[in-house]
Design an enzyme around this catalytic site. Structure first.
Site, PDB file in Angstrom:
ATOM      1  N   GLU A   9      64.658  32.656  14.407  1.00  0.00           N
ATOM      2  CA  GLU A   9      64.148  32.929  15.749  1.00  0.00           C
ATOM      3  C   GLU A   9      63.343  31.787  16.337  1.00  0.00           C
ATOM      4  O   GLU A   9      63.137  31.728  17.539  1.00  0.00           O
ATOM      5  CB  GLU A   9      63.320  34.225  15.781  1.00  0.00           C
ATOM      6  CG  GLU A   9      61.975  34.152  15.085  1.00  0.00           C
ATOM      7  CD  GLU A   9      62.078  34.401  13.599  1.00  0.00           C
ATOM      8  OE1 GLU A   9      62.678  33.555  12.910  1.00  0.00           O
ATOM      9  OE2 GLU A   9      61.548  35.407  13.116  1.00  0.00           O
ATOM     10  N   ASP A  85      62.189  36.598  10.701  1.00  0.00           N
ATOM     11  CA  ASP A  85      60.995  36.864   9.892  1.00  0.00           C
ATOM     12  C   ASP A  85      61.119  38.139   9.055  1.00  0.00           C
ATOM     13  O   ASP A  85      61.789  39.100   9.455  1.00  0.00           O
ATOM     14  CB  ASP A  85      59.768  36.971  10.797  1.00  0.00           C
ATOM     15  CG  ASP A  85      59.328  35.602  11.312  1.00  0.00           C
ATOM     16  OD1 ASP A  85      59.779  34.590  10.761  1.00  0.00           O
ATOM     17  OD2 ASP A  85      58.528  35.563  12.267  1.00  0.00           O
ATOM     18  N   ASP A  87      59.810  41.031   8.442  1.00  0.00           N
ATOM     19  CA  ASP A  87      59.061  42.237   8.784  1.00  0.00           C
ATOM     20  C   ASP A  87      59.893  43.066   9.758  1.00  0.00           C
ATOM     21  O   ASP A  87      61.053  42.745  10.025  1.00  0.00           O
ATOM     22  CB  ASP A  87      57.683  41.893   9.365  1.00  0.00           C
ATOM     23  CG  ASP A  87      57.769  41.040  10.635  1.00  0.00           C
ATOM     24  OD1 ASP A  87      58.882  40.850  11.159  1.00  0.00           O
ATOM     25  OD2 ASP A  87      56.726  40.562  11.098  1.00  0.00           O
ATOM     26  N   GLU A  89      59.685  43.505  12.973  1.00  0.00           N
ATOM     27  CA  GLU A  89      60.056  42.775  14.192  1.00  0.00           C
ATOM     28  C   GLU A  89      61.228  41.841  13.905  1.00  0.00           C
ATOM     29  O   GLU A  89      62.179  41.753  14.677  1.00  0.00           O
ATOM     30  CB  GLU A  89      58.850  41.984  14.700  1.00  0.00           C
ATOM     31  CG  GLU A  89      58.972  41.468  16.115  1.00  0.00           C
ATOM     32  CD  GLU A  89      58.762  42.541  17.165  1.00  0.00           C
ATOM     33  OE1 GLU A  89      59.165  42.316  18.310  1.00  0.00           O
ATOM     34  OE2 GLU A  89      58.206  43.609  16.836  1.00  0.00           O
ATOM     35  N   TYR A 302      54.379  33.871   4.752  1.00  0.00           N
ATOM     36  CA  TYR A 302      54.417  34.588   6.021  1.00  0.00           C
ATOM     37  C   TYR A 302      53.058  35.185   6.351  1.00  0.00           C
ATOM     38  O   TYR A 302      52.396  35.775   5.497  1.00  0.00           O
ATOM     39  CB  TYR A 302      55.485  35.690   5.958  1.00  0.00           C
ATOM     40  CG  TYR A 302      55.785  36.290   7.305  1.00  0.00           C
ATOM     41  CD1 TYR A 302      56.154  35.485   8.371  1.00  0.00           C
ATOM     42  CD2 TYR A 302      55.685  37.657   7.517  1.00  0.00           C
ATOM     43  CE1 TYR A 302      56.425  36.027   9.616  1.00  0.00           C
ATOM     44  CE2 TYR A 302      55.965  38.215   8.754  1.00  0.00           C
ATOM     45  CZ  TYR A 302      56.332  37.382   9.801  1.00  0.00           C
ATOM     46  OH  TYR A 302      56.589  37.921  11.040  1.00  0.00           O
ATOM     47  N   ARG A 304      52.044  37.536   8.629  1.00  0.00           N
ATOM     48  CA  ARG A 304      51.831  38.925   9.075  1.00  0.00           C
ATOM     49  C   ARG A 304      52.040  39.847   7.884  1.00  0.00           C
ATOM     50  O   ARG A 304      53.167  40.201   7.540  1.00  0.00           O
ATOM     51  CB  ARG A 304      52.783  39.281  10.223  1.00  0.00           C
ATOM     52  CG  ARG A 304      52.474  38.514  11.496  1.00  0.00           C
ATOM     53  CD  ARG A 304      53.264  39.008  12.685  1.00  0.00           C
ATOM     54  NE  ARG A 304      52.967  38.208  13.867  1.00  0.00           N
ATOM     55  CZ  ARG A 304      53.638  37.137  14.240  1.00  0.00           C
ATOM     56  NH1 ARG A 304      54.669  36.725  13.526  1.00  0.00           N
ATOM     57  NH2 ARG A 304      53.295  36.464  15.319  1.00  0.00           N
ATOM     58  N   HIS A 346      55.645  41.063   1.640  1.00  0.00           N
ATOM     59  CA  HIS A 346      55.330  41.496   0.280  1.00  0.00           C
ATOM     60  C   HIS A 346      54.410  40.550  -0.477  1.00  0.00           C
ATOM     61  O   HIS A 346      54.299  40.630  -1.684  1.00  0.00           O
ATOM     62  CB  HIS A 346      56.629  41.687  -0.495  1.00  0.00           C
ATOM     63  CG  HIS A 346      57.544  42.669   0.154  1.00  0.00           C
ATOM     64  ND1 HIS A 346      57.224  43.997   0.301  1.00  0.00           N
ATOM     65  CD2 HIS A 346      58.745  42.508   0.746  1.00  0.00           C
ATOM     66  CE1 HIS A 346      58.219  44.628   0.930  1.00  0.00           C
ATOM     67  NE2 HIS A 346      59.135  43.737   1.212  1.00  0.00           N
TER      68      HIS A 346
END
Length: 698
Positions: A9, A85, A87, A89, A302, A304, A346
């Site tokens: 993205e 990503d 997650d 989203e 990551y 978030r 995770h």
């Protein structure tokens, strides 16, 4: 060899992956979608409630070209992999791309990695999976819930309060919390109380300060002035007997590695970064860049996440690094437990490579990036180190009915504090000397000092403390904290005063209105339970449409009642008189508040409709045209600069504040340059001139 089209993205992420794969996987073409390609329409509701909450997605404006280019690349690709990503989203973005390109979602199209490194990417390529529709549905449910609340409540607020207002499922709760805290402060009744410091002398004739701790065996908390005077009169000139000395070791354990919320809190507290700024910098560190010829990678995992977990590989290299740098006795393998509701990525936020120490990374990062990276590095490394150990001493000294206490502490083993020199120096500086006394000794009282105190109201929320409270109450998730705070400030509900979040009058009005007519939306526990329900959708334990139905049944009834019964709230606009005269009619100008802030308006309105902007002048003439005044302005990104009031006729501009003083060397104007934690300096505005001098501190 199959030709693979890898879709991510972010363009920065794409560049880093290309650099990593260069010469290793020449069959991979990496392409960035630049975020979502489809979404609910901006100008329409976009959700068909009658058709079981069916969303009506459209291609986002400007993304048609992106999809056209992707379709062209598809024709020459043997295989497509979606690496957005890791997650909800990111899963939703992958699904939207797959839908827009008409890809077969039953195939294993999805690859995920929590760090952008060669090893992580290779593992992901070897283990592609199908798109996780539980995660997609959880994201869809959140998006539709927020659309329903925002799209239905905002027009209600326009009708009952004023146009341009917005409401949101998490946003309105955040505003309510800030408003409630302000009302607690307003209702707070200040109480006076007193404490007593007692100076004693030890065997070496050194003076130490003890505190009055007990009177007749009861804790001496919040004493009255009379209590303190009575104690002072009794104690002066007396000797106390050392009843008990307690010596014990106290361990100070390291904090766990960062999650999203704890990183935002730490960056706010230490660097005064906003949550939004922290996430922008963290995103850049995650996506990485070209790091010389040595290696290419993202610098952190990551960002978030609300997990404290650390991979075995990371545990292994952290151990190697600690043993090499600090020795065996400073290493302690530690596994941290995440809270039950933790989800998303995770792993905790950590560095990706032991070679990328802050000293090495400093060559490639700007100042703010290096600050945040160093913070993440130190937190991760220290989380796997031994606790610091303090020698704690406490003496209890009895004088009649009064008991004094005196404490001492000494850092005897630094452990994890060694990672951060500033933290270690601070710990050493806070060592407390202990008097040379033993049990049963008599110690003379030299003098006493009574201190007056006043109870203080609960502190206003800062970004850091609000995020902490939102997380504690289960409101929102890692990806929502920063945008929620940015939204409530942007919408004019809350303003920043230094670090504090202060509600505007409008925030109280809207909160009261929503509280009265939409109790479920404004109920903290209800909102927290909704987050739990979304987690169940992500885990495949709940069907997303049933959650929406359950919510909408009550919400639609509340909306109907509110539209029928709620009265319009009249907001008195602020009007402040000035000594400025209107150049058109001679009347006094007043300060009024409009949609975009305060402005000057003629007091003779509506007969005279003259208005003009309020100029933040600095009190000197423009150095370039002399006719105008230097005014303080802000760029589109919010950075302060100085310009001429005659703009655009005069194009004078300066990032530093001009002062009313000429350079003694070249006669050009001087500017004042701010320096953090150092006195400001005056320097010449002429680049070729080297004159500068320190500004004396006030």
């Amino acid at each position: 060899m199959d030709k693979i089209l890898l879709i991510v993205e972010s363009p920065t992420k794409a560049r880093t992956i290309k650099s990593i794969l260069k010469g290793k996987k020449s069959n991979v073409d990496v392409f960035a979608s630049k975020g979502h390609v489809r979404d609910l329409p901006k100008s329409k509701f976009g959700v068909d409630i009658e058709e079981d909450f069916e969303p009506r997605y459209i291609t986002i404006r400007g993304k048609g070209k992106v999809l056209a280019e992707l379709r062209k690349k598809l024709k020459t690709a043997d295989k497509v992999l979606l690496a957005t990503d890791p997650d909800r989203e990111g899963e939703a973005i992958s699904w939207h791309i797959a839908e827009a390109l008409k890809l077969d979602t039953s195939e294993k199209l999805r690859v995920t990695f929590h760090e952008i490194t060669q090893e992580a990417i290779s593992k992901a390529f070897d283990n592609p999976e199908e798109i996780n529709f539980n995660l997609v549905d959880a994201q869809q449910a959140r998006r539709i819930l927020d659309r329903v609340v925002g799209y239905k409540l905002s027009p209600f607020l326009w009708n009952k309060v004023k146009r341009g207002l917005s409401a949101g499922r998490v946003q309105s709760i955040a505003v309510k919390m800030i408003v409630d805290r302000e009302r607690e402060r307003d209702a707070f009744e200040v109480e006076e109380y007193w404490t007593l410091e007692v100076n004693i002398k030890d065997k070496k004739n050194k003076i130490f300060t003890s505190n009055l701790a007990k009177i007749k065996g009861k804790k001496a908390n919040k004493l009255s002035k009379d209590d303190v005077i009575k104690a002072k009169d009794f104690l002066i000139g007396k000797e106390g007997q050392v009843k008990k000395i307690t010596i014990k070791d106290r361990k100070r354990h390291a904090y766990p590695p960062f999650t999203t919320s704890t990183l935002q809190q730490a960056a706010a507290g230490i660097f005064n970064f906003s949550a939004q700024k922290t996430m922008v910098i963290a995103q850049a560190l995650y996506e990485g860049r070209k790091l010389g010829n040595e290696f290419d990678s993202g610098l952190i995992t990551y960002m978030r996440t609300d997990y404290y977990a650390i991979s075995n590989d990371a545990m292994k290299w952290a151990k190697e690094y600690i043993l090499d740098e600090y020795g065996n006795k400073n290493y302690k393998r530690t596994v941290y437990k995440s809270r039950k509701s933790a989800q998303e990525a995770h792993e905790a936020i950590r560095p990706t490579d032991k070679r990328l120490t802050p000293k090495v990374a400093a060559r490639y990062l700007n100042a703010d990036e290096l600050k945040l990276y160093t913070l993440i590095w130190n937190r991760f490394i220290s989380s796997q180190m031994s606790p610091a150990i303090y020698k704690m001493k406490k003496a209890e000294i009895v004088v009649g009915d009064y008991e004094l206490t005196i404490n001492g502490s000494e850092l005897i083993f630094p452990g994890h504090l060694m990672v951060d020199k500033n933290q270690l120096d601070k710990a050493i500086d806070t060592n407390q000397d202990f008097p040379a006394i033993e049990e049963e000794d008599l110690v003379p009282i030299i003098d006493l000092k009574e201190n007056q105190h006043f109870t203080e109201p609960p502190a206003r929320f800062t970004e850091a403390s609000l995020i902490k409270e939102l997380e504690k109450k289960g409101i929102g998730r890692p990806s929502t904290y920063a945008p929620t705070i940015s939204t409530v400030i942007k919408r004019g509900y809350v303003k920043r005063e230094k670090r504090a979040l202060v509600p505007e009058e409008l925030a109280g009005i809207v909160t009261d209105l929503l509280d009265e007519y939409f109790p479920s939306v404004m109920d903290v526990q209800f909102t927290a339970n909704m987050e739990d329900d979304l987690d169940k959708v992500a885990e495949g334990k709940e069907e997303w449409r049933s959650i929406l139905k359950s919510f909408y049944n009550d919400f639609s009834k509340q909306l109907k009642t509110a539209e029928e019964k709620a009265k319009r709230v009249k907001i008195e606009s602020k009007v402040i008189e000035t000594d400025i005269k209107c150049e058109k009619c001679g009347s006094i100008m007043v300060i009024r508040e409009g949609r975009y802030g305060e402005f000057l308006a003629c007091s003779a309105y509506p007969e005279c409709k003259n208005t003009k902007a309020i100029l933040d002048t600095v009190g000197i003439a423009c150095p370039k045209c002399s006719d105008g005044e230097v005014i303080k302005r802000k760029s589109k990104r919010g950075r302060v600069f100085y310009g001429c009031s005659n703009y655009p006729d005069c194009d004078f501009v300066s990032w530093d504040k001009p002062v009313d003083e000429k350079c003694p060397d070249c006669d050009e104007y001087l500017v004042e340059k701010n320096r953090k934690n150092k006195p400001n300096i005056l320097k010449c505005s002429e680049k070729a001139c080297t004159f500068k001098r320190e500004v004396p501190s006030e």
